[in-house]
Design a protein around this motif. Structure first.
Motif, mmCIF file in Angstrom:
data_model
loop_
_atom_site.group_PDB
_atom_site.id
_atom_site.type_symbol
_atom_site.label_atom_id
_atom_site.label_comp_id
_atom_site.label_asym_id
_atom_site.label_seq_id
_atom_site.Cartn_x
_atom_site.Cartn_y
_atom_site.Cartn_z
ATOM 1 N N THR A 1 0.813 -1.216 0.000
ATOM 2 C CA THR A 1 0.000 0.000 0.000
ATOM 3 C C THR A 1 0.851 1.272 0.000
ATOM 4 O O THR A 1 0.581 2.212 -0.754
ATOM 5 C CB THR A 1 -0.942 0.008 1.216
ATOM 6 O OG1 THR A 1 -0.171 -0.218 2.403
ATOM 7 C CG2 THR A 1 -2.002 -1.076 1.089
ATOM 8 N N LEU B 1 1.273 4.271 -2.762
ATOM 9 C CA LEU B 1 0.989 5.651 -2.348
ATOM 10 C C LEU B 1 2.170 6.569 -2.649
ATOM 11 O O LEU B 1 1.999 7.671 -3.188
ATOM 12 C CB LEU B 1 0.660 5.685 -0.852
ATOM 13 C CG LEU B 1 0.423 7.075 -0.245
ATOM 14 C CD1 LEU B 1 -0.823 7.717 -0.849
ATOM 15 C CD2 LEU B 1 0.308 6.985 1.270
ATOM 16 N N GLY C 1 -2.997 7.540 4.936
ATOM 17 C CA GLY C 1 -3.687 7.558 3.655
ATOM 18 C C GLY C 1 -4.082 8.953 3.221
ATOM 19 O O GLY C 1 -4.191 9.231 2.024
ATOM 20 N N PRO D 1 -4.856 4.003 -3.705
ATOM 21 C CA PRO D 1 -4.048 3.733 -2.506
ATOM 22 C C PRO D 1 -4.523 4.504 -1.279
ATOM 23 O O PRO D 1 -4.524 3.969 -0.167
ATOM 24 C CB PRO D 1 -2.635 4.151 -2.928
ATOM 25 C CG PRO D 1 -2.825 5.061 -4.099
ATOM 26 C CD PRO D 1 -4.045 4.589 -4.796
ATOM 27 N N ARG D 2 -4.930 5.761 -1.488
ATOM 28 C CA ARG D 2 -5.423 6.521 -0.326
ATOM 29 C C ARG D 2 -6.704 5.899 0.213
ATOM 30 O O ARG D 2 -6.858 5.717 1.429
ATOM 31 C CB ARG D 2 -5.679 7.977 -0.737
ATOM 32 C CG ARG D 2 -4.426 8.773 -1.053
ATOM 33 C CD ARG D 2 -4.785 10.245 -1.224
ATOM 34 N NE ARG D 2 -3.644 11.058 -1.627
ATOM 35 C CZ ARG D 2 -2.717 11.532 -0.795
ATOM 36 N NH1 ARG D 2 -2.811 11.256 0.503
ATOM 37 N NH2 ARG D 2 -1.725 12.268 -1.238
#
Length: 417
Positions: free
Chosen positions: A242, A246, A302, A372-373
């Motif tokens: 993740t 990001l 995030g 990703p966020r």
């Protein structure tokens, strides 16, 4: 314990050297990312299917002999792979067989080495020993990843496998000289379990394995610990996936920037393990609170608008995750009675392999739909919400099960009154 910790540092360094080059090796042989994932699944499959049997074997066999033999066999597999790579004879089918053998031996090696390390200190110091193991693991990861590049550049891919083989043999050579602190543990480490220590009735060959599963399911705190760890592993913790997306995506960073984030994660993990070494009696409630805190920090990560803010959040994320993991491991290895610990660790290996395999694909799908966020935020909220709901349900059950306070006796009225 000092010798054991040093041996594990050497072993973890060798393991991370091999892991660093293993995926590249599969890509070189096949040119397929799917084949890389398949090799990892083949290695994990024995843990998923045979974890119970491996834990039962650890409870039944002398622990020192089991750990030394498993380390020697893992070393032989690494040397075999190194020779095949060096002579350009490694094919995909052979690699799959070697991966399956490694996974099979690991079902016994994992619980055997974990419990052997705990035997080397008095019972009151087991949490500190587990925390020290976490420090060694994180340090070995940093050193191994760094040395992998040096070894491959100077000596080729086979060097990483050969180095890992030597690290296994070093651990196997150290084990015979280890002396458990508790005489009871010393006996369990050097001689097989006595008939009195085994279940009295066994109707079938697999009963010993099922005993561990039945014990685990009847232990509410272990079930709760599994639930917390599972939801955290599936919807969080996969930061190599993740955070990589990001950093290289919305934050417009590159490999170097993600390397910085990964280093901060590793250093935070070491710091968290050092802090966890001061815990004496961790509880499921503590693990849950730490997991929920880490999930909320994940939500913040995030939403981070810049790399600098992300790094500032990654530090406490890594510390909280490390303390939570160490507390959970301490509970897992000390809550069951000594004669059941191998089987409980076997149950845990099967379960953790399952959610370890399920996590990355689910997160990948989540990132496809939410980015990703969104994946970090949604995953963190799911973790925190699940833990909060579980805590509320537990509180209500406890209150409903509590006996009602006795009412004050009513004084009897006399006939005259």
């Amino acid at each position: 314990m000092r010798w054991w910790s040093f041996a594990n540092l050497v072993s973890n360094t060798g393991t991370w050297m091999q892991l660093t080059v293993q995926n590249l090796l599969v890509l070189q042989i096949t040119g397929s990312a799917a084949a890389t994932g398949l090799s990892l699944s083949v290695q994990a499959a024995p843990g998923l299917l045979l974890g119970l049997a491996g834990g039962a074997a650890v409870d039944a066999w002398p622990r020192k002999l089991t750990a030394a033999a498993s380390q020697a066999v893992l070393g032989a597999v690494a040397f075999t792979t190194a020779a095949l790579v060096a002579f350009d004879q490694l094919t995909m089918p052979v690699l799959m067989v070697l991966a399956a053998v490694t996974g099979l031996i690991a079902t016994v090696d994992g619980p055997a080495t974990a419990l052997l390390g705990n035997d080397l200190v008095p019972t009151k110091d087991v949490p500190s020993a587990i925390a020290l193991g976490s420090v060694v693991h994180s340090a070995g990861r940093l050193i191994g990843v760094a040395l992998a590049g040096v070894a491959v550049a100077g000596f080729g891919t086979a060097a990483a496998y050969a180095a890992n083989g030597l690290s296994f043999l070093f651990v196997a050579a150290v084990i015979p000289f280890l002396r458990p602190a508790d005489p009871a543990n010393r006996a369990a480490s050097t001689i097989p379990a006595t008939p009195a220590a085994r279940p009295k009735k066994r109707r079938s060959r697999g009963t010993g394995s099922r005993d561990g599963l039945v014990f685990f399911l009847r232990r509410p705190r272990l079930v709760a610990l599994a639930g917390i760890t599972a939801v955290s592993a599936v919807f969080g913790r996969n930061y190599s996936l993740t955070l990589a997306v990001l950093v290289t995506g919305p934050l417009a960073g590159g490999t170097e920037e993600f390397g910085t984030v990964a280093t901060v994660l590793a250093v935070g993990g070491i710091a968290g393990a050092v802090i966890a070494g001061r815990m004496q009696n961790p509880s499921v409630r503590l693990v849950a609170a730490l997991a929920a805190t880490g999930a909320l920090l994940q939500v913040g990560a995030g939403l981070s608008p810049s790399l600098v803010l992300l790094i500032l959040l990654v530090v406490p994320m890594a510390v909280v995750e490390s303390v939570s993991d160490t507390a959970g491991t301490t509970l897992l290895q000390t809550d069951p009675p000594p004669h059941m610990r191998g089987r409980v660790l076997g149950v845990w290996r099967s379960a953790s392999t399952g959610w370890g395999l399920a996590g990355p694909p689910l997160l990948g799908l989540l990132m496809e739909f939410a980015g990703p966020r969104g994946a970090l935020v949604a995953g963190g909220l799911v973790i925190a919400g699940t833990i909060g709901a579980g805590a509320l349900l537990h509180t209500r059950r406890r209150d409903s099960a509590a006996p009602a306070p006795a009412s004050a006796p009513v004084p009897e009225l006399s006939a005259a009154a």
